[in-house]
Design a protein around this motif. Sequence first.
Motif, PDB file in Angstrom:
ATOM      1  N   GLU A 169      14.368  71.599  14.659  1.00  0.00           N
ATOM      2  CA  GLU A 169      15.660  71.969  15.764  1.00  0.00           C
ATOM      3  C   GLU A 169      15.956  71.247  16.676  1.00  0.00           C
ATOM      4  N   VAL A 170      15.102  70.695  16.851  1.00  0.00           N
ATOM      5  CA  VAL A 170      15.454  69.626  18.172  1.00  0.00           C
ATOM      6  C   VAL A 170      14.897  68.371  17.885  1.00  0.00           C
ATOM      7  N   VAL A 171      15.700  66.972  18.188  1.00  0.00           N
ATOM      8  CA  VAL A 171      14.890  65.494  17.984  1.00  0.00           C
ATOM      9  C   VAL A 171      15.219  65.225  19.396  1.00  0.00           C
ATOM     10  N   SER A 172      14.979  64.202  19.862  1.00  0.00           N
ATOM     11  CA  SER A 172      14.936  63.395  21.371  1.00  0.00           C
ATOM     12  C   SER A 172      13.656  61.736  21.299  1.00  0.00           C
ATOM     13  N   VAL A 173      14.961  60.824  21.646  1.00  0.00           N
ATOM     14  CA  VAL A 173      13.844  59.902  22.161  1.00  0.00           C
ATOM     15  C   VAL A 173      14.703  59.529  23.537  1.00  0.00           C
ATOM     16  N   ARG A 214      19.179  65.412  18.818  1.00  0.00           N
ATOM     17  CA  ARG A 214      20.002  64.886  17.648  1.00  0.00           C
ATOM     18  C   ARG A 214      19.671  67.095  17.626  1.00  0.00           C
ATOM     19  N   VAL A 215      20.189  68.107  17.254  1.00  0.00           N
ATOM     20  CA  VAL A 215      19.844  69.472  16.942  1.00  0.00           C
ATOM     21  C   VAL A 215      20.006  69.271  15.382  1.00  0.00           C
ATOM     22  N   SER A 216      19.402  70.680  14.443  1.00  0.00           N
ATOM     23  CA  SER A 216      19.355  70.361  13.443  1.00  0.00           C
ATOM     24  C   SER A 216      20.769  70.393  12.748  1.00  0.00           C
ATOM     25  N   GLU A 217      21.799  71.298  13.819  1.00  0.00           N
ATOM     26  CA  GLU A 217      23.322  71.052  12.548  1.00  0.00           C
ATOM     27  C   GLU A 217      23.200  69.525  12.407  1.00  0.00           C
ATOM     28  N   ASP A 218      23.171  68.316  13.276  1.00  0.00           N
ATOM     29  CA  ASP A 218      23.544  67.123  13.386  1.00  0.00           C
ATOM     30  C   ASP A 218      22.570  66.379  12.479  1.00  0.00           C
ATOM     31  N   ILE A 219      22.022  67.200  11.628  1.00  0.00           N
ATOM     32  CA  ILE A 219      20.792  66.329  10.710  1.00  0.00           C
ATOM     33  C   ILE A 219      21.125  66.117   9.677  1.00  0.00           C
ATOM     34  N   GLY A 220      21.512  65.122   9.159  1.00  0.00           N
ATOM     35  CA  GLY A 220      21.935  65.044   7.782  1.00  0.00           C
ATOM     36  C   GLY A 220      21.272  65.306   6.586  1.00  0.00           C
ATOM     37  N   ASP A 221      21.837  65.484   5.251  1.00  0.00           N
ATOM     38  CA  ASP A 221      20.918  65.754   3.948  1.00  0.00           C
ATOM     39  C   ASP A 221      20.177  64.390   3.799  1.00  0.00           C
ATOM     40  N   GLY A 261      22.407  52.025  21.780  1.00  0.00           N
ATOM     41  CA  GLY A 261      22.578  53.709  23.105  1.00  0.00           C
ATOM     42  C   GLY A 261      22.713  54.166  22.546  1.00  0.00           C
ATOM     43  N   TYR A 262      22.179  54.279  20.808  1.00  0.00           N
ATOM     44  CA  TYR A 262      22.540  55.760  20.305  1.00  0.00           C
ATOM     45  C   TYR A 262      21.293  55.907  18.847  1.00  0.00           C
ATOM     46  N   LEU A 263      21.187  57.431  18.573  1.00  0.00           N
ATOM     47  CA  LEU A 263      19.502  57.641  18.558  1.00  0.00           C
ATOM     48  C   LEU A 263      20.258  57.957  16.530  1.00  0.00           C
ATOM     49  N   HIS A 264      19.352  56.941  16.162  1.00  0.00           N
ATOM     50  CA  HIS A 264      19.112  56.566  14.567  1.00  0.00           C
ATOM     51  C   HIS A 264      18.053  57.608  13.916  1.00  0.00           C
ATOM     52  N   MET A 265      18.251  57.599  12.500  1.00  0.00           N
ATOM     53  CA  MET A 265      17.436  58.845  11.672  1.00  0.00           C
ATOM     54  C   MET A 265      17.563  57.988  10.634  1.00  0.00           C
ATOM     55  N   GLU A 266      15.902  57.084   9.879  1.00  0.00           N
ATOM     56  CA  GLU A 266      16.372  56.693   8.574  1.00  0.00           C
ATOM     57  C   GLU A 266      15.085  56.713   8.028  1.00  0.00           C
TER      58      GLU A 266
END
Length: 254
Positions: free
Chosen positions: A217-221, A226-233, A247-252
Amino acid sequence: MAAVSSAKQAAERDAPFQLRGNSFTMMVLKVSDPLSPEFFPQLSVKVRQAPNFFRNAPVVLDFDELTDETPRFDVAALVTNLRTLYLLPVGFQGGPRAVQEGALAAGLTPMPAGRAAKLESARSADPQAASAPAQPAPPPEPVVVHRPTLVVTEPVRSGQQIYAEKTDLVITSSVSPGAEVVADGHIHVYGALRGRALAGVSGDQTARIFCQSLEAEVVSVAGLYRVSEDIGDDVLKKPVQIFLRDGYLHMEPL
Protein backbone atom coordinates in the motif's frame (compact mmCIF):
# COMPACT_ATOMS: atom_id res chain seq x y z
CA MET A 1 20.81 7.91 52.94
CA ALA A 2 19.09 4.71 51.78
CA ALA A 3 15.86 5.79 53.50
CA VAL A 4 15.94 9.16 51.74
CA SER A 5 16.53 7.49 48.35
CA SER A 6 13.71 5.02 48.97
CA ALA A 7 11.33 7.82 49.94
CA LYS A 8 12.24 9.75 46.78
CA GLN A 9 11.60 6.70 44.59
CA ALA A 10 8.24 6.16 46.28
CA ALA A 11 7.28 9.79 45.68
CA GLU A 12 8.21 9.55 42.01
CA ARG A 13 6.27 6.32 41.65
CA ASP A 14 3.13 7.85 43.20
CA ALA A 15 3.31 11.13 41.22
CA PRO A 16 0.28 11.80 38.97
CA PHE A 17 2.53 12.33 35.93
CA GLN A 18 6.00 11.56 34.62
CA LEU A 19 8.09 13.59 32.18
CA ARG A 20 10.15 11.48 29.81
CA GLY A 21 12.20 12.14 26.69
CA ASN A 22 11.29 10.30 23.50
CA SER A 23 11.61 10.55 19.73
CA PHE A 24 8.88 10.22 17.11
CA THR A 25 8.81 9.92 13.35
CA MET A 26 6.80 12.71 11.70
CA MET A 27 5.96 13.53 8.14
CA VAL A 28 7.35 16.77 6.68
CA LEU A 29 5.23 18.77 4.22
CA LYS A 30 7.42 21.15 2.20
CA VAL A 31 5.31 24.23 1.43
CA SER A 32 6.58 25.78 -1.82
CA ASP A 33 3.53 27.71 -3.03
CA PRO A 34 0.78 27.90 -0.39
CA LEU A 35 -1.40 30.15 -2.57
CA SER A 36 -1.42 27.82 -5.57
CA PRO A 37 -4.99 26.77 -6.51
CA GLU A 38 -3.57 23.27 -7.06
CA PHE A 39 -2.09 22.95 -3.56
CA PHE A 40 -5.02 21.28 -1.82
CA PRO A 41 -6.51 19.42 -4.82
CA GLN A 42 -3.17 17.70 -5.47
CA LEU A 43 -2.56 17.04 -1.78
CA SER A 44 -6.08 15.62 -1.43
CA VAL A 45 -5.37 13.17 -4.26
CA LYS A 46 -2.20 12.01 -2.49
CA VAL A 47 -4.02 11.53 0.80
CA ARG A 48 -6.83 9.53 -0.84
CA GLN A 49 -4.28 7.17 -2.38
CA ALA A 50 -3.25 5.93 1.07
CA PRO A 51 -5.85 7.10 3.62
CA ASN A 52 -4.71 4.76 6.40
CA PHE A 53 -1.16 6.01 6.07
CA PHE A 54 -2.06 9.69 6.24
CA ARG A 55 -5.07 9.68 8.57
CA ASN A 56 -4.27 11.61 11.78
CA ALA A 57 -0.58 11.71 10.82
CA PRO A 58 1.43 14.39 12.68
CA VAL A 59 2.96 16.79 10.16
CA VAL A 60 5.75 19.36 10.30
CA LEU A 61 5.36 22.25 7.83
CA ASP A 62 8.62 23.13 6.08
CA PHE A 63 8.61 26.82 5.03
CA ASP A 64 12.29 26.92 4.04
CA GLU A 65 11.58 27.71 0.38
CA LEU A 66 9.49 30.78 1.23
CA THR A 67 11.11 34.23 1.27
CA ASP A 68 10.22 37.77 2.34
CA GLU A 69 8.95 38.29 -1.22
CA THR A 70 6.44 35.44 -0.90
CA PRO A 71 2.90 36.89 -0.94
CA ARG A 72 1.32 36.89 2.50
CA PHE A 73 -0.97 33.97 3.29
CA ASP A 74 -2.99 32.86 6.29
CA VAL A 75 -1.04 30.14 8.10
CA ALA A 76 -3.99 29.42 10.41
CA ALA A 77 -6.23 28.82 7.38
CA LEU A 78 -3.58 26.51 5.92
CA VAL A 79 -3.53 24.51 9.15
CA THR A 80 -7.35 24.34 9.23
CA ASN A 81 -7.51 23.08 5.64
CA LEU A 82 -4.87 20.44 6.35
CA ARG A 83 -6.95 19.19 9.26
CA THR A 84 -9.93 18.71 6.94
CA LEU A 85 -7.72 16.15 5.16
CA TYR A 86 -7.12 14.47 8.55
CA LEU A 87 -3.51 15.65 8.66
CA LEU A 88 -2.42 17.06 12.03
CA PRO A 89 0.08 19.94 11.74
CA VAL A 90 2.10 20.08 14.97
CA GLY A 91 5.21 22.10 14.10
CA PHE A 92 7.08 24.14 11.50
CA GLN A 93 10.58 24.74 10.18
CA GLY A 94 12.16 27.77 8.52
CA GLY A 95 10.43 30.54 6.63
CA PRO A 96 10.48 34.35 6.83
CA ARG A 97 9.66 36.10 10.09
CA ALA A 98 6.04 36.90 9.16
CA VAL A 99 5.35 33.25 8.31
CA GLN A 100 6.96 32.06 11.55
CA GLU A 101 4.87 34.51 13.57
CA GLY A 102 1.74 33.25 11.81
CA ALA A 103 2.73 29.65 12.54
CA LEU A 104 3.26 30.42 16.23
CA ALA A 105 -0.10 32.19 16.38
CA ALA A 106 -1.69 29.11 14.80
CA GLY A 107 -0.36 26.98 17.66
CA LEU A 108 2.51 25.29 15.80
CA THR A 109 5.78 24.47 17.53
CA PRO A 110 9.12 25.59 16.04
CA MET A 111 11.16 22.48 15.22
CA PRO A 112 14.98 22.30 15.12
CA ALA A 113 16.42 23.02 11.69
CA GLY A 114 18.40 20.35 9.92
CA ARG A 115 22.20 20.40 9.69
CA ALA A 116 22.22 22.02 6.22
CA ALA A 117 20.01 24.88 7.40
CA LYS A 118 22.23 25.45 10.44
CA LEU A 119 25.33 25.59 8.29
CA GLU A 120 23.73 28.09 5.93
CA SER A 121 22.63 30.27 8.84
CA ALA A 122 26.17 30.26 10.23
CA ARG A 123 27.57 31.33 6.88
CA SER A 124 25.07 34.18 6.62
CA ALA A 125 26.00 35.46 10.09
CA ASP A 126 29.75 35.49 9.30
CA PRO A 127 30.63 38.14 6.66
CA GLN A 128 33.97 36.52 5.95
CA ALA A 129 32.31 33.16 5.45
CA ALA A 130 29.62 34.74 3.29
CA SER A 131 32.25 36.02 0.85
CA ALA A 132 33.91 32.62 0.60
CA PRO A 133 32.86 30.10 -2.05
CA ALA A 134 29.88 28.04 -0.97
CA GLN A 135 30.78 24.57 0.24
CA PRO A 136 28.35 21.68 -0.15
CA ALA A 137 26.67 20.73 3.11
CA PRO A 138 27.72 17.31 4.37
CA PRO A 139 25.04 14.61 4.13
CA PRO A 140 23.22 13.75 7.36
CA GLU A 141 24.84 11.07 9.48
CA PRO A 142 23.18 7.69 8.91
CA VAL A 143 21.66 5.97 11.90
CA VAL A 144 24.17 3.63 13.52
CA VAL A 145 22.62 0.20 13.92
CA HIS A 146 23.65 -1.48 17.17
CA ARG A 147 20.96 -3.98 18.07
CA PRO A 148 20.66 -7.54 16.74
CA THR A 149 18.45 -7.93 13.68
CA LEU A 150 14.78 -8.40 14.54
CA VAL A 151 13.53 -11.62 12.90
CA VAL A 152 9.79 -12.30 12.60
CA THR A 153 8.81 -15.82 11.47
CA GLU A 154 5.03 -15.46 11.59
CA PRO A 155 2.85 -13.61 9.04
CA VAL A 156 2.29 -9.96 9.97
CA ARG A 157 -1.48 -9.63 10.08
CA SER A 158 -3.76 -6.69 9.34
CA GLY A 159 -3.67 -4.08 12.10
CA GLN A 160 -0.29 -5.23 13.44
CA GLN A 161 2.72 -2.91 13.57
CA ILE A 162 6.27 -4.15 14.03
CA TYR A 163 9.11 -1.70 14.68
CA ALA A 164 12.77 -2.69 14.53
CA GLU A 165 14.39 0.10 16.55
CA LYS A 166 18.02 0.84 15.65
CA THR A 167 18.31 -2.35 13.63
CA ASP A 168 17.14 -4.26 10.55
CA LEU A 169 13.88 -6.16 10.24
CA VAL A 170 13.66 -9.60 8.62
CA ILE A 171 10.25 -11.18 8.00
CA THR A 172 10.37 -14.78 6.75
CA SER A 173 6.65 -14.77 5.89
CA SER A 174 4.27 -12.24 4.32
CA VAL A 175 2.86 -8.87 5.37
CA SER A 176 -0.92 -8.56 5.11
CA PRO A 177 -2.92 -5.55 3.87
CA GLY A 178 -3.40 -3.06 6.71
CA ALA A 179 -0.24 -4.19 8.53
CA GLU A 180 2.78 -1.93 9.03
CA VAL A 181 6.45 -2.89 9.28
CA VAL A 182 8.90 -0.19 10.34
CA ALA A 183 12.68 -0.21 10.82
CA ASP A 184 15.51 2.22 11.46
CA GLY A 185 17.58 0.01 9.14
CA HIS A 186 16.74 -2.30 6.23
CA ILE A 187 13.53 -4.32 5.79
CA HIS A 188 13.61 -7.82 4.26
CA VAL A 189 10.32 -9.58 3.50
CA TYR A 190 10.72 -13.17 2.21
CA GLY A 191 7.12 -13.26 1.05
CA ALA A 192 4.48 -10.88 -0.26
CA LEU A 193 4.62 -7.30 0.99
CA ARG A 194 0.99 -6.12 0.94
CA GLY A 195 0.86 -3.63 3.83
CA ARG A 196 3.05 -0.63 4.59
CA ALA A 197 6.83 -0.77 4.85
CA LEU A 198 8.88 2.15 6.18
CA ALA A 199 12.66 1.71 6.28
CA GLY A 200 15.25 4.18 7.58
CA VAL A 201 12.61 5.98 9.64
CA SER A 202 15.24 7.73 11.78
CA GLY A 203 16.84 9.23 8.70
CA ASP A 204 19.16 6.50 7.37
CA GLN A 205 19.20 7.24 3.65
CA THR A 206 21.21 4.07 2.94
CA ALA A 207 18.36 1.84 4.17
CA ARG A 208 16.63 -0.45 1.67
CA ILE A 209 13.49 -2.56 1.39
CA PHE A 210 13.71 -6.04 -0.13
CA CYS A 211 10.69 -8.24 -0.82
CA GLN A 212 9.77 -11.32 -2.85
CA SER A 213 6.51 -9.86 -4.14
CA LEU A 214 5.81 -6.12 -4.09
CA GLU A 215 2.09 -5.50 -3.53
CA ALA A 216 2.42 -2.76 -0.90
CA GLU A 217 0.00 0.00 0.00
CA VAL A 218 2.86 2.34 0.93
CA VAL A 219 6.65 2.02 0.86
CA SER A 220 9.03 4.61 2.31
CA VAL A 221 12.78 5.05 2.79
CA ALA A 222 14.02 7.85 5.07
CA GLY A 223 10.70 9.70 4.69
CA LEU A 224 10.36 9.53 0.89
CA TYR A 225 7.36 7.39 0.07
CA ARG A 226 5.40 5.91 -2.79
CA VAL A 227 1.83 4.63 -2.69
CA SER A 228 0.39 1.63 -4.53
CA GLU A 229 -1.00 3.74 -7.40
CA ASP A 230 2.55 4.90 -8.17
CA ILE A 231 4.05 1.41 -8.34
CA GLY A 232 4.72 0.40 -11.96
CA ASP A 233 3.79 -2.89 -13.58
CA ASP A 234 7.50 -3.58 -14.12
CA VAL A 235 7.96 -4.23 -10.39
CA LEU A 236 4.41 -5.07 -9.22
CA LYS A 237 4.18 -8.58 -7.71
CA LYS A 238 7.86 -9.19 -8.42
CA PRO A 239 10.98 -9.54 -6.27
CA VAL A 240 12.12 -5.93 -5.75
CA GLN A 241 14.59 -3.76 -3.88
CA ILE A 242 13.65 -0.18 -2.96
CA PHE A 243 16.26 2.47 -2.18
CA LEU A 244 17.18 6.14 -2.43
CA ARG A 245 19.43 7.57 -5.13
CA ASP A 246 19.98 11.27 -5.83
CA GLY A 247 17.09 12.20 -3.57
CA TYR A 248 14.53 9.97 -5.32
CA LEU A 249 12.94 6.66 -4.41
CA HIS A 250 13.92 3.90 -6.83
CA MET A 251 12.44 0.43 -7.34
CA GLU A 252 14.41 -2.24 -9.16
CA PRO A 253 13.62 -5.90 -9.81
CA LEU A 254 15.93 -8.33 -8.02
